[in-house]
Design an enzyme around this catalytic site. Structure first.
Site, PDB file in Angstrom:
ATOM      1  N   GLY A   1      -9.891  -9.132  -0.278  1.00  0.00           N
ATOM      2  CA  GLY A   1      -8.534  -9.352   0.214  1.00  0.00           C
ATOM      3  C   GLY A   1      -8.456  -9.427   1.719  1.00  0.00           C
ATOM      4  O   GLY A   1      -9.257  -8.822   2.425  1.00  0.00           O
TER       5      GLY A   1
ATOM      6  N   HIS B   1      -2.912 -13.080 -12.690  1.00  0.00           N
ATOM      7  CA  HIS B   1      -4.075 -13.310 -11.831  1.00  0.00           C
ATOM      8  C   HIS B   1      -5.075 -14.018 -12.739  1.00  0.00           C
ATOM      9  O   HIS B   1      -5.684 -13.385 -13.601  1.00  0.00           O
ATOM     10  CB  HIS B   1      -4.624 -11.961 -11.345  1.00  0.00           C
TER      11      HIS B   1
ATOM     12  N   HIS C   1      -6.711  -3.810   4.226  1.00  0.00           N
ATOM     13  CA  HIS C   1      -7.788  -2.841   3.981  1.00  0.00           C
ATOM     14  C   HIS C   1      -8.239  -2.289   5.317  1.00  0.00           C
ATOM     15  O   HIS C   1      -8.374  -3.034   6.291  1.00  0.00           O
ATOM     16  CB  HIS C   1      -8.964  -3.516   3.280  1.00  0.00           C
TER      17      HIS C   1
ATOM     18  N   ASN D   1       0.262  -2.508  -7.613  1.00  0.00           N
ATOM     19  CA  ASN D   1      -1.011  -1.765  -7.668  1.00  0.00           C
ATOM     20  C   ASN D   1      -1.102  -0.702  -6.573  1.00  0.00           C
ATOM     21  O   ASN D   1      -2.054  -0.639  -5.819  1.00  0.00           O
ATOM     22  CB  ASN D   1      -2.197  -2.739  -7.551  1.00  0.00           C
TER      23      ASN D   1
ATOM     24  N   ARG E   1       0.802  -1.248   0.000  1.00  0.00           N
ATOM     25  CA  ARG E   1       0.000   0.000   0.000  1.00  0.00           C
ATOM     26  C   ARG E   1       0.827   1.288   0.000  1.00  0.00           C
ATOM     27  O   ARG E   1       0.273   2.368   0.107  1.00  0.00           O
ATOM     28  CB  ARG E   1      -0.956   0.031   1.196  1.00  0.00           C
TER      29      ARG E   1
ATOM     30  N   HIS F   1      -2.301 -17.328  -6.880  1.00  0.00           N
ATOM     31  CA  HIS F   1      -3.415 -17.844  -6.053  1.00  0.00           C
ATOM     32  C   HIS F   1      -4.476 -18.700  -6.763  1.00  0.00           C
ATOM     33  O   HIS F   1      -5.602 -18.274  -6.925  1.00  0.00           O
ATOM     34  CB  HIS F   1      -4.091 -16.696  -5.279  1.00  0.00           C
TER      35      HIS F   1
ATOM     36  N   ASP G   1      -0.595 -13.510   0.095  1.00  0.00           N
ATOM     37  CA  ASP G   1      -1.577 -12.673  -0.603  1.00  0.00           C
ATOM     38  C   ASP G   1      -2.059 -11.539   0.303  1.00  0.00           C
ATOM     39  O   ASP G   1      -3.225 -11.152   0.275  1.00  0.00           O
ATOM     40  CB  ASP G   1      -2.766 -13.520  -1.082  1.00  0.00           C
TER      41      ASP G   1
END
Lengths: 321, 434
Positions: free
Chosen positions: B333, B188, B318, B103, B73, B241, B314
């Site tokens: 997630g 993914h 959040h 990301n 993040r 995953h 993974d």
């Protein structure tokens, strides 16, 4: 009527590609070209060899150097040359390729010099017309006079073709120059490798008799000739490469990468060059090693030889019958 | 704390090294950042003066964990996690190397951004961090990134994070281009059209909850497409995953055919199934979604026979505002850095995997696949270590996690196996208080 292609040294009506030509035939064209190099350096460059003959340069794709080179070749042999480019031709008015060909054929030219953006178009046209046809580049297929002028340049500098190691670097996928050169060089006994990102190499290229590299330092090792290809900027849109700067970083020829080739390796480029994309100015302008301007000079001689060979081949047979 | 040339002896340890198959009582000696020596007979006559000595009391000493898939993040979403808080969580979880997804905001698709993440990771002075870079600019799936330059800057591999590159021609070009430099692409595997609008596994549960399902075929179709593309390239490809029976079977067959493919799963896919989202528990909302019980069993089978190469956490932090929402609106997630080891050890404790195979999936397998140093106990190698009590029973308590976000579906789960000490480059970055 003229019978076709009975010149003992070059028994062909057309020059459509290097694939399938024999070493002797290629040598004949190169030897004849050689004789024109000196003539082109004289004050009076004109000879009456093809007086009264007509050559039409039919270009469906823009070109400066190839068209000019063919036009000069015609004039120096005293043939009448007419240039037709797509912008002025009836093609713009909707005429098909074959109709255009038949129309021009009816005017009895001796040679049609044709460039077309689509592979195979020149061959299609050649099957329809009675005159000789020279392929001045068809799509990604062949550009035989470029391969001949490259070979002449190499032969004059290195005194041979056989046994030389040649690296062809860059956008092989879209390159007719690369394909014609691979055929010619292999036929003449040189050893050829290609250096490019995987995205710019056509599938199965190794079957044409080349070794594949994805790294310039490895590919250039021990090379006598480093042949750079032009990278068209629109290739970035198709995800062939991510950016020009990345391309230059990994595949652009600069002094550092060139150091892997033989100390006397010759640098070649069919032009027009993208400085800072596929070639660094420092090496492009290196008088001792860059043969780029010489290639252009040889182009005129080679095209004179091709025109003369095809016309005399047809004419001799005509007179004999 | 040990200095640069300081030596530390870890004695009375159960040495575990998946690479060499080592499982023996013994000792290990580090000097500076490196492992100097290890073995059953080392320090049998005691530790000489001048060497710091740490008594492992018979507990397991293994290579530090390598977590192949995390979201940190930073930059951009520091209210959810930072490189530092993730580093602290990693240290507490026995993780000494993290691979982080691109990301972030901005997206890691430029050389300067790879350098930024690497510099901040270095400044955090905790664990190793290797950033992934995007396959396509802006993760938009259209224009490939400067993979060669990004790799030179330190991008460990390439992935469009939570989205597949769905255009087959663009992905084929990306594979071909990456193979030029022998780079790895991580996909993914989820068909975006089939998954569009879905929030959980398709089936009876979704029907009862009135939620739109994502069919297992979304995973199978995209994965099988990629396998076909791989037939004509030499690219290195890794599927992230995996969650479904059919996709795992497809990988099994592809490996048998000799295709250059590796894959991973994450603990939720072998520790939970779709029933975890009952009552609209957004903390169990994942992408790909938790699947049915037979899929969960297939994941374990895949780990058993080696079809699935590795386990990654993974880790997807959040904040409450992103999760305390109607199920459809909640982010997908879960966090995972601090639960990776105990949940992986669950597979050992319940008899699914031998201990060394379980550890291999979080140490030497990711090291091999992503071509990283570490992940093994070897002389001269990096001294990245985890010391853990294999059998200690405890309850996961999310409230005590170092991670800035607390979105774990494993809160209060009883587990066995706890990290006692984590060593990164010879330095203890976590020591459990007694």
């Amino acid at each position: 009527m003229n019978k076709i292609g009975s010149n003992t040294f070059f028994p062909h009506k057309n020059l459509l590609g290097m694939e399938g030509l024999l070493a002797d035939e290629i040598s004949h064209l190169l030897d004849l070209s050689e004789s024109y190099v000196e003539q082109n350096r004289q004050a009076n460059k004109k000879r009456p060899l093809l007086q009264g003959r007509t050559v039409i340069n039919l270009f469906f794709e823009s070109s400066t150097r190839t068209r000019t080179s063919f036009e000069l070749a015609c004039k120096r042999l005293s043939a009448d040359a007419i240039n037709m480019s797509v912008s002025t031709s009836a093609i713009k008015k909707g005429e098909t390729l074959l109709d255009t060909a038949m129309t021009l054929n009816a005017m009895h030219p001796d040679v049609l010099v044709v460039r077309h953006p689509h592979s195979g178009a020149v061959k299609l046209l050649a099957e329809k017309v009675t005159c000789s046809v020279i392929n001045a580049g068809d799509g990604s297929h062949e550009h035989p006079t470029q391969a001949l002028l490259d070979a002449l340049t190499i032969r004059r500098r290195k005194k041979r073709l056989e046994g030389l190691r040649v690296a062809i670097c860059g956008d092989v996928l879209h390159s007719r120059v690369a394909r014609s050169n691979i055929h010619l060089l292999n036929t003449m006994g040189a050893s050829v490798c290609v250096v490019a990102p995987v995205t710019l190499l056509p599938i199965g290229i190794e079957r044409l008799g080349v070794e594949i590299f994805h790294n310039m330092a490895e590919g250039l090792k021990g090379c006598d000739i480093v042949m750079m290809l032009r990278l068209q900027r629109e290739r970035m849109n198709g995800n062939f490469i991510p950016s020009l700067r990345e391309y230059f970083h990994f595949f652009g020829l600069d002094a550092e990468k060139l150091a892997n080739a033989k100390p006397d390796a010759l640098i070649m480029h069919p032009g027009p060059m993208n400085r800072g994309v596929e070639i660094d100015s420092e090496v492009a302008d290196d008088i001792a090693r860059s043969a780029i301007h010489e290639q252009v000079e040889m182009g005129v001689a080679v095209r004179m030889a091709c025109l003369e060979t095809l016309i005399s081949s047809v004419a001799n047979e005509g007179e004999a019958s | 704390m040990t200095g640069m040339k300081g030596r530390t002896a870890y004695i009375n340890a159960r040495l575990l090294d998946p690479t060499s198959g080592l499982d023996k009582k013994g000792a290990l000696l580090t000097e500076g950042e490196k492992i100097l020596d290890l073995g059953a007979k080392l320090f049998a006559d005691g530790v000489p003066d001048g060497i710091e000595s740490i008594d492992c009391s018979g507990h397991c000493l293994a290579p530090g964990l390598i977590d192949a898939r995390t979201q940190l993040r930073e930059p951009g979403d520091e209210h959810k996690e930072t490189i530092r808080t993730a580093g602290l969580a990693a240290a507490a979880g026995g993780v000494t190397t993290m691979l982080c997804l691109p990301n972030t905001h901005p997206i890691i698709d430029e050389v300067a951004l790879v350098e930024l993440v690497k510099r901040r990771a270095h400044d955090a002075e905790l664990v190793n961090i290797h950033p992934y870079a995007a396959i396509t600019k802006g993760l938009a799936g259209e224009q490939i990134t400067e993979m060669g330059l990004l790799a030179e800057a330190g991008a460990v591999a390439f992935t469009d994070s939570l989205a597949a590159v769905s255009n087959a021609m663009i992905f084929k070009r990306a594979l071909d281009y990456a193979s030029t430099f022998n780079l790895m692409l991580v996909q993914h595997p989820e068909d975006p059209d089939l998954a569009n609008g879905g929030v959980m596994n398709e089936g009876e549960m979704a029907t009862r909850l009135g939620l739109t399902g994502i069919p297992t075929a979304a995973e199978t179709i995209l994965l099988e497409r990629d396998l076909r593309l791989l037939e004509s390239t030499n690219a290195r490809y890794h599927a992230a995953h995996l969650s479904t029976t059919d996709a795992i079977e497809a990988v099994r067959k592809a490996k048998a055919r000799g295709l250059n493919i590796t894959c991973e799963t994450a603990p939720p896919y072998f520790a939970l199934n779709e029933t975890a989202v009952g009552d609209y528990r957004t903390f169990a909302k994942l992408s790909p979604p938790l699947r049915g019980e037979t899929d969960r069993e297939a994941v374990i089978e895949g780990l058993k026979d080696g079809t699935i190469d590795l386990i990654a956490s993974d880790h997807a932090p959040h904040d409450q505002d992103s999760k305390r929402l109607p199920f459809i609106q909640a982010e997908s997630g879960v966090i995972g850095l601090e639960t990776l080891l105990p949940l992986t050890l669950e597979l050992y404790h319940n008899g699914s995997l031998p201990l060394l195979r379980a550890l291999e999936a979080v140490t030497s397998a990711p090291a091999r696949i992503f071509r990283l140093s570490g992940g093994t106990l070897s002389k001269g190698g990096r001294a990245d270590l985890v010391l853990f009590d294999l059998d200690k029973p405890w309850k996961i308590d999310v409230g005590r996690f170092r991670s800035k976000s607390k979105n774990s579906p494993f809160d209060e789960r009883p587990v066995q196996g706890i990290v006692l000490r984590t060593v990164s480059a010879g330095r203890s970055i976590f020591v459990r208080g007694t």
